[in-house]
Design an enzyme around this catalytic site. Structure first.
Site, PDB file in Angstrom:
ATOM      1  N   GLY A  86      68.140   9.211  43.652  1.00  0.00           N
ATOM      2  CA  GLY A  86      66.803   9.029  44.218  1.00  0.00           C
ATOM      3  C   GLY A  86      66.814   7.846  45.178  1.00  0.00           C
ATOM      4  O   GLY A  86      65.846   7.117  45.318  1.00  0.00           O
ATOM      5  N   GLY A 139      64.072   7.029  47.969  1.00  0.00           N
ATOM      6  CA  GLY A 139      62.688   6.726  47.590  1.00  0.00           C
ATOM      7  C   GLY A 139      62.304   5.268  47.820  1.00  0.00           C
ATOM      8  O   GLY A 139      63.114   4.447  48.267  1.00  0.00           O
ATOM      9  N   GLN A 140      61.031   4.974  47.456  1.00  0.00           N
ATOM     10  CA  GLN A 140      60.505   3.619  47.699  1.00  0.00           C
ATOM     11  C   GLN A 140      61.301   2.577  46.914  1.00  0.00           C
ATOM     12  O   GLN A 140      61.687   1.541  47.449  1.00  0.00           O
ATOM     13  CB  GLN A 140      59.024   3.564  47.269  1.00  0.00           C
ATOM     14  CG  GLN A 140      58.351   2.243  47.601  1.00  0.00           C
ATOM     15  CD  GLN A 140      56.984   2.068  46.965  1.00  0.00           C
ATOM     16  OE1 GLN A 140      56.618   2.751  45.997  1.00  0.00           O
ATOM     17  NE2 GLN A 140      56.236   1.117  47.488  1.00  0.00           N
ATOM     18  N   ASP A 146      70.802  11.426  46.649  1.00  0.00           N
ATOM     19  CA  ASP A 146      69.447  11.973  46.719  1.00  0.00           C
ATOM     20  C   ASP A 146      69.575  13.465  46.992  1.00  0.00           C
ATOM     21  O   ASP A 146      70.655  13.948  47.368  1.00  0.00           O
ATOM     22  CB  ASP A 146      68.657  11.281  47.864  1.00  0.00           C
ATOM     23  CG  ASP A 146      67.150  11.416  47.676  1.00  0.00           C
ATOM     24  OD1 ASP A 146      66.525  10.451  47.221  1.00  0.00           O
ATOM     25  OD2 ASP A 146      66.609  12.515  47.970  1.00  0.00           O
ATOM     26  N   ILE A 147      68.479  14.181  46.827  1.00  0.00           N
ATOM     27  CA  ILE A 147      68.538  15.633  47.082  1.00  0.00           C
ATOM     28  C   ILE A 147      68.566  15.904  48.595  1.00  0.00           C
ATOM     29  O   ILE A 147      69.023  16.947  49.042  1.00  0.00           O
ATOM     30  CB  ILE A 147      67.355  16.353  46.409  1.00  0.00           C
ATOM     31  CG1 ILE A 147      67.612  17.858  46.352  1.00  0.00           C
ATOM     32  CG2 ILE A 147      66.034  16.026  47.093  1.00  0.00           C
ATOM     33  CD1 ILE A 147      66.808  18.584  45.312  1.00  0.00           C
ATOM     34  N   TYR A 166      52.305  13.356  35.730  1.00  0.00           N
ATOM     35  CA  TYR A 166      53.232  12.240  35.965  1.00  0.00           C
ATOM     36  C   TYR A 166      53.172  11.268  34.792  1.00  0.00           C
ATOM     37  O   TYR A 166      54.206  10.875  34.250  1.00  0.00           O
ATOM     38  CB  TYR A 166      52.837  11.539  37.264  1.00  0.00           C
ATOM     39  CG  TYR A 166      53.522  10.239  37.533  1.00  0.00           C
ATOM     40  CD1 TYR A 166      52.838   9.035  37.404  1.00  0.00           C
ATOM     41  CD2 TYR A 166      54.853  10.194  37.947  1.00  0.00           C
ATOM     42  CE1 TYR A 166      53.456   7.820  37.678  1.00  0.00           C
ATOM     43  CE2 TYR A 166      55.475   8.989  38.220  1.00  0.00           C
ATOM     44  CZ  TYR A 166      54.763   7.805  38.089  1.00  0.00           C
ATOM     45  OH  TYR A 166      55.378   6.610  38.363  1.00  0.00           O
ATOM     46  N   LYS A 186      56.138  10.530  32.044  1.00  0.00           N
ATOM     47  CA  LYS A 186      56.726   9.197  31.870  1.00  0.00           C
ATOM     48  C   LYS A 186      56.623   8.766  30.401  1.00  0.00           C
ATOM     49  O   LYS A 186      57.533   8.173  29.838  1.00  0.00           O
ATOM     50  CB  LYS A 186      56.028   8.183  32.778  1.00  0.00           C
ATOM     51  CG  LYS A 186      56.378   8.339  34.251  1.00  0.00           C
ATOM     52  CD  LYS A 186      57.870   8.129  34.516  1.00  0.00           C
ATOM     53  CE  LYS A 186      58.224   8.209  35.978  1.00  0.00           C
ATOM     54  NZ  LYS A 186      59.682   8.053  36.221  1.00  0.00           N
TER      55      LYS A 186
HETATM   56  C1  VAH Z   1      51.988   6.184  41.498  1.00  0.00           C
HETATM   57  N1  VAH Z   1      53.230   4.389  42.576  1.00  0.00           N
HETATM   58  O1  VAH Z   1      51.022   5.810  42.113  1.00  0.00           O
HETATM   59  C2  VAH Z   1      53.166   5.214  41.381  1.00  0.00           C
HETATM   60  C3  VAH Z   1      53.012   4.317  40.177  1.00  0.00           C
HETATM   61  C4  VAH Z   1      51.467   2.872  38.824  1.00  0.00           C
HETATM   62  C5  VAH Z   1      51.601   3.748  40.023  1.00  0.00           C
HETATM   63  O2  VAH Z   1      53.421   4.965  39.031  1.00  0.00           O
HETATM   64  O3  VAH Z   1      52.046   7.276  41.002  1.00  0.00           O
END
Ligand code: VAH
Length: 313
Positions: free
Chosen positions: A6, A9-10, A32-33, A140, A144
Site C-alpha cells: 500500500g 497511499g497517504q 501496491d496494486i 471501514y 478495523k
Molecule cells: C478516514 N482518514 O477518514 C481515515 C481515518 C480517522 C479517519 O481512519 O477514513
C-alpha cells in the site's frame, strides 16, 4: 528487508520515504496494486502486489523473505460506504493473508493500521479510553475493529509480533488522503493556497482527533522499534493527536492567510460518519508502554503544512 504494502497511499508514501532514510532504499520494498506514484517512483525496489491474490502475495513473501511487513492497503471510511463488500473483503482478507504468511515465513514484525473509526455512537465521545464500548457503524470502522481482533488472535495463538495504532485523521503534504472522512483537513490547505477559500463538507463545529503526518510516522517507527516486552496491547493503541473543528483550523490558517474564507455544505454523507466518531482520545497507554509524546500542535502543524505546500505547489 522491509515490505510496505500500500506504498502509494497517504501513509504508505511517507512510511516508504522514512524507512528508506533509516534502512537504506534497497532494503525497503515498496508495493501496491498500482504502479508507483511519482513520489516514490525510481526511489527504490517496487513490486505490484494484490493482497487479495494469495498466490501473488505468497510469491512476494517467498522472493523477499521480509523481516518486517507494513500492511497499509485498505479502503477508507467514505469510499467504504460506497463499496461496503469490497471494503470488507480488502480490509479483512488482505490482513488475514498477510498474517498467515507472517506465520509461514516467520516474519519478525508486522504493522497494521487501525483507526479511531473503531469507536461508534455509544463510545465515550471525549477522551475516549483504550477499552470501552465500540459500536462502529461504518464498514471501514468495523473492519478495523475485526482486524484488531485478528491481530491480537495471531499474536496469542501463533506468536506473530503484530503491532498497531488507532490513527486519528492524518494531515500531510507529501501524499493525498485516500477517500476518508477527515480528508477535508488536507484539502483545506491546498485550497487556501490556490483559491483562498474552502467549502468544508463537515460542519463548523465538528471536532475530530487529527494528527500531523510527521507525528504519525514517528509514532509508527517508535512503536515498531520498541522492545516486544513493552507492547502490552496487541489489538491497537489509541493515539490522541490534536482535536479541532473546521472553524478552529480555518482560524489558524487565517493567521497566515488573513483573506482565507471557509464556508460549509450541510448535505455530505461524511457528516454522519464524523458524528459517529470520538471528539478526543485518551492515549495514556501509548505514553506509558512505549513513551509516546506528540510534537505538533495545531499552530505548529499549520505553519509547517503551509510552508511546505507553498514550496511544492
Ligand atoms: C478516514 N482518514 O477518514 C481515515 C481515518 C480517522 C479517519 O481512519 O477514513
Amino acid at each position: 528487508k522491509i515490505l510496505v504494502i500500500g506504498a502509494n497511499g497517504q501513509i504508505g508514501t511517507e512510511l516508504v520515504m522514512a524507512l528508506r532514510g533509516i534502512h537504506g532504499a534497497e532494503n525497503v520494498i515498496a508495493s501496491d496494486i498500482n504502479d508507483p506514484t511519482y513520489a516514490i517512483r525510481n526511489s527504490g525496489p517496487f513490486e505490484i502486489v494484490n493482497v487479495l491474490d494469495k498466490h501473488n502475495l505468497h510469491h512476494i513473501f517467498d522472493k523477499h523473505r521480509p523481516t518486517q511487513v507494513y500492511l497499509l492497503a485498505a479502503i477508507l471510511s467514505a469510499v467504504g460506504e460506497k463499496k461496503p463488500k469490497m471494503a470488507w473483503d480488502l480490509n479483512m482478507t488482505g490482513l488475514i493473508h498477510v498474517l498467515d504468511f507472517a506465520v509461514e515465513f516467520k516474519t519478525a514484525k508486522v504493522f497494521w493500521p487501525s483507526s479511531i473509526a473503531v469507536f461508534g455512537p455509544h463510545s465515550p465521545q471525549y477522551n475516549t479510553p483504550q477499552y470501552c464500548v465500540m459500536d462502529p457503524n461504518t464498514v471501514y470502522g468495523f473492519s478495523k475493529l475485526a482486524g484488531e481482533r485478528w491481530c491480537e488472535y495471531y499474536f496469542e495463538k501463533y506468536g506473530v509480533d503484530v503491532r498497531s495504532i488507532r490513527y486519528p485523521g492524518l494531515i500531510g503534504w507529501k501524499a493525498s488522503p485516500g477517500g476518508g472522512t477527515t480528508d477535508y483537513a488536507v484539502h483545506i490547505f491546498h485550497e487556501a493556497l490556490k483559491t483562498g477559500k474552502y467549502e468544508s463538507f463537515l460542519s463548523a463545529d465538528t471536532a475530530l482527533p487529527m494528527m500531523y503526518m510527521e507525528d504519525a510516522i514517528r509514532a509508527t517507527i517508535s512503536l515498531m522499534d520498541a522492545p516486544a516486552g513493552q507492547i502490552k496491547i496487541r489489538s491497537s493503541y489509541n493515539l490522541a493527536g490534536i482535536s479541532f473543528t473546521p472553524t478552529q483550523l480555518a482560524q489558524e490558517i487565517k493567521k497566515h492567510i488573513p483573506a482565507f474564507e471557509i464556508s460549509y455544505t450541510d448535505t455530505d454523507p461524511r457528516q454522519a460518519i464524523a458524528d459517529s466518531w470520538p471528539k478526543s482520545i485518551d492515549d495514556s497507554s501509548a505514553q506509558q508502554d512505549w513513551g509516546w509524546k506528540l510534537e505538533y500542535d495545531l499552530p505548529k502543524m499549520t505553519a509547517d503544512m503551509l510552508d511546505n505546500l507553498k514550496r511544492v505547489l
